[in-house]
Design a protein around this motif. Structure first.
Motif: not given
Length: 153
Positions: A7-19, A89-95, A116-125
């Motif tokens: 979970v922590y790793a996937k959170f990191g991947f999603a955060s990286e995509a956002a950055q 914003n959901r990832l960073s502020h309320s996940f 997290l997969e949904t969040i990551h996919d949305s940001i990557l798109v």
């Protein structure tokens, strides 16, 4: 079943995509500002520094608003970018607040991973769409081997 480390790793991947998305939008804003300020015709380090500081202070939402006021062509991506912003914003502020105790069970962690997969996919798109505006199709990029070091300066 996913572990807490998964979970922590996937959170990191999603955060990286956002950055990555934020960085690319910042680059586009810097370019638009440099063109507007005439920095390619005459160098003005003061203006360039001021522009860079302005861009670096922008949040993802502010970058989108600022780019909307330029001649940049991101308006065709408005829906994709708004969804990516909402998910970031959901990832960073309320996940973690939203999932709370789910981290303590295998079933709960599976729900977290799906989210997290949904969040990551949305940001990557959104990131891939912005990169295509710059002429880079990340889905078409292939590497024979991964780069292992920096080129000499």
């Amino acid at each position: 079943m996913p572990t807490l480390e998964d979970v922590y790793a996937k959170f990191g991947f999603a955060s990286e995509a956002a950055q990555l998305l934020e960085t690319e939008l910042g680059t586009r804003l810097f370019l638009a500002g440099a063109i507007e300020a005439g920095l390619f015709e005459s160098s003005d380090s003061g203006k360039a520094t001021e522009l860079l500081m302005f861009v670096n202070r922008q949040t993802l939402g502010q970058l989108l608003k600022s780019l909307g006021r330029t001649n940049d062509s991101i308006d065709q991506l408005e829906d994709v970018l708004k969804e990516a912003l909402r998910q970031r914003n959901r990832l960073s502020h309320s996940f973690y607040r939203q999932h709370n105790w789910r981290r303590n069970s295998e079933e709960g962690r599976a729900v977290m991973m799906d989210d997290l997969e949904t969040i990551h996919d949305s940001i990557l798109v959104a990131y891939k769409a912005v990169m295509r505006l710059s002429g880079i199709d990340l889905d078409a990029v292939t590497l024979e081997r991964l780069p292992t070091g920096h080129l000499p300066i």
